[in-house]
Design a protein around this motif. Structure first.
Motif, PDB file in Angstrom:
ATOM      1  N   VAL A  35      -7.775 -16.008  15.593  1.00 24.66           N
ATOM      2  CA  VAL A  35      -6.844 -15.945  15.090  1.00 24.66           C
ATOM      3  C   VAL A  35      -7.638 -14.735  14.572  1.00 24.66           C
ATOM      4  O   VAL A  35      -8.081 -14.595  12.806  1.00 24.66           O
ATOM      5  N   ILE A  36      -6.880 -13.752  14.345  1.00 23.84           N
ATOM      6  CA  ILE A  36      -6.955 -12.602  13.542  1.00 23.84           C
ATOM      7  C   ILE A  36      -5.736 -12.362  12.175  1.00 23.84           C
ATOM      8  O   ILE A  36      -4.365 -12.226  12.620  1.00 23.84           O
ATOM      9  N   LEU A  37      -5.903 -12.818  11.367  1.00 24.76           N
ATOM     10  CA  LEU A  37      -4.408 -13.202  10.299  1.00 24.76           C
ATOM     11  C   LEU A  37      -4.590 -11.713   9.596  1.00 24.76           C
ATOM     12  O   LEU A  37      -5.766 -10.862   9.379  1.00 24.76           O
ATOM     13  N   ARG A  38      -3.573 -11.124   9.571  1.00 28.37           N
ATOM     14  CA  ARG A  38      -3.422 -10.002   8.739  1.00 28.37           C
ATOM     15  C   ARG A  38      -2.289 -10.054   7.645  1.00 28.37           C
ATOM     16  O   ARG A  38      -1.343 -10.582   7.472  1.00 28.37           O
ATOM     17  N   ASP A  39      -2.953  -9.060   6.015  1.00 23.44           N
ATOM     18  CA  ASP A  39      -1.785  -9.352   5.494  1.00 23.44           C
ATOM     19  C   ASP A  39      -2.503  -8.125   4.835  1.00 23.44           C
ATOM     20  O   ASP A  39      -2.622  -7.115   5.420  1.00 23.44           O
ATOM     21  N   ARG A  40      -0.737  -7.395   3.219  1.00 23.03           N
ATOM     22  CA  ARG A  40      -0.812  -5.946   3.190  1.00 23.03           C
ATOM     23  C   ARG A  40      -2.597  -5.440   2.682  1.00 23.03           C
ATOM     24  O   ARG A  40      -2.315  -4.586   3.070  1.00 23.03           O
ATOM     25  N   GLU A  41      -3.252  -6.815   3.043  1.00 20.65           N
ATOM     26  CA  GLU A  41      -4.683  -5.922   2.129  1.00 20.65           C
ATOM     27  C   GLU A  41      -5.478  -5.606   3.119  1.00 20.65           C
ATOM     28  O   GLU A  41      -7.123  -5.330   3.151  1.00 20.65           O
ATOM     29  N   GLY A  42      -5.179  -6.327   4.813  1.00 21.46           N
ATOM     30  CA  GLY A  42      -6.509  -6.331   5.287  1.00 21.46           C
ATOM     31  C   GLY A  42      -6.613  -7.327   6.646  1.00 21.46           C
ATOM     32  O   GLY A  42      -5.013  -8.089   6.670  1.00 21.46           O
ATOM     33  N   THR A  43      -7.344  -7.871   7.618  1.00 29.01           N
ATOM     34  CA  THR A  43      -6.909  -8.994   8.397  1.00 29.01           C
ATOM     35  C   THR A  43      -8.263  -9.371   8.244  1.00 29.01           C
ATOM     36  O   THR A  43      -9.627  -9.382   7.821  1.00 29.01           O
ATOM     37  N   ILE A  44      -8.360 -10.937   8.306  1.00 30.52           N
ATOM     38  CA  ILE A  44      -9.958 -11.568   8.410  1.00 30.52           C
ATOM     39  C   ILE A  44      -9.676 -12.392   9.888  1.00 30.52           C
ATOM     40  O   ILE A  44      -9.024 -12.947  10.608  1.00 30.52           O
ATOM     41  N   GLN A  45     -10.918 -12.745   9.796  1.00 31.54           N
ATOM     42  CA  GLN A  45     -11.479 -14.520  11.841  1.00 31.54           C
ATOM     43  C   GLN A  45     -11.113 -15.233  11.034  1.00 31.54           C
ATOM     44  O   GLN A  45     -11.547 -16.090  10.238  1.00 31.54           O
ATOM     45  N   ILE A  46      -9.877 -15.843  11.635  1.00 30.85           N
ATOM     46  CA  ILE A  46     -10.053 -17.337  11.206  1.00 30.85           C
ATOM     47  C   ILE A  46     -10.452 -18.338  12.943  1.00 30.85           C
ATOM     48  O   ILE A  46     -10.302 -17.979  14.165  1.00 30.85           O
ATOM     49  N   VAL A  47     -11.343 -19.339  12.906  1.00 27.21           N
ATOM     50  CA  VAL A  47     -11.710 -19.481  13.608  1.00 27.21           C
ATOM     51  C   VAL A  47     -11.698 -20.656  14.150  1.00 27.21           C
ATOM     52  O   VAL A  47     -12.476 -21.803  13.251  1.00 27.21           O
ATOM     53  N   ALA A  48     -11.240 -21.682  14.998  1.00 32.74           N
ATOM     54  CA  ALA A  48     -10.937 -22.714  15.277  1.00 32.74           C
ATOM     55  C   ALA A  48     -11.527 -23.876  16.453  1.00 32.74           C
ATOM     56  O   ALA A  48     -11.324 -23.242  17.469  1.00 32.74           O
ATOM     57  N   PRO A  49     -12.861 -24.486  16.141  1.00 30.45           N
ATOM     58  CA  PRO A  49     -13.315 -24.252  17.170  1.00 30.45           C
ATOM     59  C   PRO A  49     -12.839 -25.852  17.714  1.00 30.45           C
ATOM     60  O   PRO A  49     -12.842 -27.062  16.506  1.00 30.45           O
ATOM     61  N   LYS A  50     -12.418 -26.430  18.633  1.00 30.97           N
ATOM     62  CA  LYS A  50     -11.778 -27.951  18.929  1.00 30.97           C
ATOM     63  C   LYS A  50     -11.995 -29.012  18.133  1.00 30.97           C
ATOM     64  O   LYS A  50     -11.783 -29.909  17.384  1.00 30.97           O
ATOM     65  N   GLN A  51     -14.084 -28.604  18.303  1.00 25.70           N
ATOM     66  CA  GLN A  51     -14.491 -30.426  17.930  1.00 25.70           C
ATOM     67  C   GLN A  51     -14.707 -30.333  16.427  1.00 25.70           C
ATOM     68  O   GLN A  51     -13.908 -31.236  16.055  1.00 25.70           O
ATOM     69  N   LYS A  52     -13.993 -29.120  15.616  1.00 27.78           N
ATOM     70  CA  LYS A  52     -14.467 -29.520  14.733  1.00 27.78           C
ATOM     71  C   LYS A  52     -13.195 -29.529  13.865  1.00 27.78           C
ATOM     72  O   LYS A  52     -13.042 -30.167  12.792  1.00 27.78           O
ATOM     73  N   VAL A  53     -12.300 -28.851  14.538  1.00 29.90           N
ATOM     74  CA  VAL A  53     -10.959 -28.981  13.527  1.00 29.90           C
ATOM     75  C   VAL A  53      -9.617 -29.654  14.043  1.00 29.90           C
ATOM     76  O   VAL A  53      -9.060 -30.722  13.830  1.00 29.90           O
ATOM     77  N   GLY A  54     -10.031 -30.735  15.415  1.00 30.63           N
ATOM     78  CA  GLY A  54      -9.263 -31.467  15.674  1.00 30.63           C
ATOM     79  C   GLY A  54      -8.414 -31.530  16.704  1.00 30.63           C
ATOM     80  O   GLY A  54      -7.783 -30.099  16.344  1.00 30.63           O
ATOM     81  N   GLU A  55      -8.338 -32.525  17.200  1.00 32.39           N
ATOM     82  CA  GLU A  55      -7.304 -32.442  18.509  1.00 32.39           C
ATOM     83  C   GLU A  55      -6.088 -31.424  18.060  1.00 32.39           C
ATOM     84  O   GLU A  55      -5.807 -30.600  18.872  1.00 32.39           O
ATOM     85  N   GLU A  56      -5.595 -32.451  17.215  1.00 28.88           N
ATOM     86  CA  GLU A  56      -4.323 -31.864  16.466  1.00 28.88           C
ATOM     87  C   GLU A  56      -3.320 -30.310  16.346  1.00 28.88           C
ATOM     88  O   GLU A  56      -3.155 -29.351  17.058  1.00 28.88           O
ATOM     89  N   LEU A  57      -4.575 -30.113  15.644  1.00 26.34           N
ATOM     90  CA  LEU A  57      -4.777 -28.739  14.519  1.00 26.34           C
ATOM     91  C   LEU A  57      -5.104 -27.645  15.894  1.00 26.34           C
ATOM     92  O   LEU A  57      -4.267 -26.099  15.283  1.00 26.34           O
ATOM     93  N   PHE A  58      -6.347 -28.239  16.524  1.00 25.54           N
ATOM     94  CA  PHE A  58      -6.142 -26.750  17.685  1.00 25.54           C
ATOM     95  C   PHE A  58      -5.107 -26.910  18.688  1.00 25.54           C
ATOM     96  O   PHE A  58      -4.693 -25.358  18.990  1.00 25.54           O
ATOM     97  N   LYS A  59      -4.002 -27.335  18.960  1.00 30.23           N
ATOM     98  CA  LYS A  59      -3.167 -27.600  19.418  1.00 30.23           C
ATOM     99  C   LYS A  59      -2.492 -26.215  19.094  1.00 30.23           C
ATOM    100  O   LYS A  59      -0.998 -26.011  19.793  1.00 30.23           O
TER     101      LYS A  59
END
Ligand code: AMO
Length: 428
Positions: A35-59
């Motif tokens: 996911v690329i998250l954007r705010d007033r000052e720029g963007t940042i990459q959010i990386v969510a591997p299913k295995q690390k974040v867990g089933e619920e958050l991944f969904k």
């Protein structure tokens, strides 16, 4: 505490941060979501591997769509391959609001839109980093201009915008109904800033709207513009030009020094002038005589401005205009009354500012109002101020939207206004 994407640095590896903004883009690759998250000052990459974040958050993350508003708590991970050398591993995601899709325009700019569509959906258009850059530069300019005024001893004032008489001949007024009276939207704070010279406030400035019922549609005219106006007592046209020169040079310098990121986004190289040249109207005609012929006493045509812009380049003043074509309040030269102490500040072929030393003598002012075919009765309250001790004074008006055009390299003034008003546009 929430921080901006631009504040997340690789050195913060392992720290937990809180970010909030819009989903600029989302890409799901099987068990991995970017996911690329954007705010007033720029963007940042959010990386969510299913295995690390867990089933619920991944969904939950998988359910996100473009321009949804989210808050993310996550771990900073230094990663040379990520944009900016850093990415976020999400620990918690809060969906603050969903966006309806399809969007009327794409803030990620994968699909370009026409100016009209962009202005119709301006709040979405303004989410684009490039478009925000224009307004950050505009903000920097206004901040700089105010600082110069404070340093030069000017007092900020606000004058009425509901008025009864005209000030600038040659521009039309917007009539409004004011209870049982006829009134207009102010086309310039001119009369008020001059009246203030009779008060002893000495040096005043105002940054506010001017309304002009211009029928024509050009790339440099609006029906509602922002004017940066000054008036200074015990001063002449040269003193007023000296202040304008400082205002312009300081603003260019401040934008150059503090808005490098925005200038780069727009691909603009800013010119910081050391000095602004002053040429007379006569010299201007001489410079362009082989290309455009202007009779002495005529205003500069569009062709003349273009020809002059090519010869002069950058910023320059045109001084000593024919008295005949300047407003009634302009002071004629003592030795050559057919010329006056008025000036324009130009950037290439674009007029940025007009100003002058003003007439401070009551009789001369009344005579001039009559000469222009206007009625002194309509200027009763203004004229009164000249009876009981009016010092000599001078001032100018600088178009904030036009100056922003120059600083951002925009070719259309509408790009430099949040919600422009033109012949066709009164919404949003
Ligand atoms: P003037 O009419 O030249 O002078 O206006 C001053 C400056 O304001 C800007 N401006 C506009 N910008 C966008 N759209 C418009 N329709 C528009 N009209 C004006 C321009 C212009 O140079 N009272 C005098 C100033 C003074 O002598 O103090 C005046 O209003 O950049």
């Amino acid at each position: 505490m929430r921080i901006y994407t631009s504040e997340v640095k690789p050195e913060m590896d392992g720290e937990v941060v809180e970010l909030a903004g819009w989903v600029h883009s989302i890409r799901a690759l099987g068990k991995l979501i970017f996911v690329i998250l954007r705010d007033r000052e720029g963007t940042i990459q959010i990386v969510a591997p299913k295995q690390k974040v867990g089933e619920e958050l991944f969904k939950k993350i998988k359910s996100l769509g473009q321009e949804d508003v989210i808050k993310v708590k996550g771990k900073v991970i230094a990663n040379e391959k990520a944009p900016g050398g850093v990415e976020i591993l999400p620990l918690e995601v809060e969906i603050l609001n969903r966006a309806v899709r399809p969007l009327p325009l794409d803030p990620a700019e994968k699909v370009p839109s026409e100016l009209d569509t962009r202005l119709d959906n301006r709040y979405l258009d303004l989410r684009k980093p490039k478009i925000q850059a224009i307004f950050k530069i505009r903000h920097e300019m206004l901040k700089s201009v105010r600082n110069t005024f404070y340093n030069e001893g000017f007092i900020e004032v606000n004058t009425p915008k509901l008025v009864v008489s005209c000030t600038e001949v040659g521009t039309e007024l917007f009539p409004i109904s004011y209870f049982d009276k006829e009134a207009f939207l102010g086309q310039s704070p001119q009369l008020y800033k001059q009246m203030l010279m009779a008060t002893g406030l000495d040096r005043v400035f105002e940054i506010g709207p001017i309304f002009r019922a211009e029928e024509h549609n050009t790339r440099r005219h609006l029906n509602e513009a922002i004017s940066i106006d000054i008036e200074m007592a015990f001063s002449d046209d040269k003193d007023a030009m000296d202040i304008l020169e400082k205002v312009i040079i300081n603003a260019c310098k401040d934008v150059y020094e503090n808005r490098e990121k925005e200038l780069n986004l727009l691909g603009v190289k800013i010119e910081v002038p050391e000095k602004i040249e002053r040429i007379t109207y006569d010299e201007a005609l001489e410079l362009i005589k082989n290309k455009v012929s202007i009779e002495w006493g005529e205003d500069l045509s569009r062709e003349a401005e273009k020809a002059l812009g090519e010869v002069m380049g950058g910023y320059y003043f045109i001084t000593e205009w024919p008295t005949e074509i300047r407003p009634f309040y302009t002071m004629p030269k003592e030795d050559e009354p057919e010329k006056c102490k008025a000036f324009d500040l130009m950037y290439k072929d674009l007029e940025l500012s007009s100003g002058a030393q003003r007439i401070h003598q009551y009789d001369l002012l009344v005579e001039n109002i009559k000469k222009k075919g206007l009625s002194p009765e309509g200027f009763k309250y203004y004229l009164e101020a000249f009876k009981y001790g009016m010092p000599p004074h001078a001032g100018w008006g600088l178009g904030a939207d036009r100056f922003t055009m120059v600083l951002t390299g925009m070719q259309n003034i509408r790009e430099c206004v949040l919600f422009p008003r033109d012949r066709q546009r009164l919404t949003p």
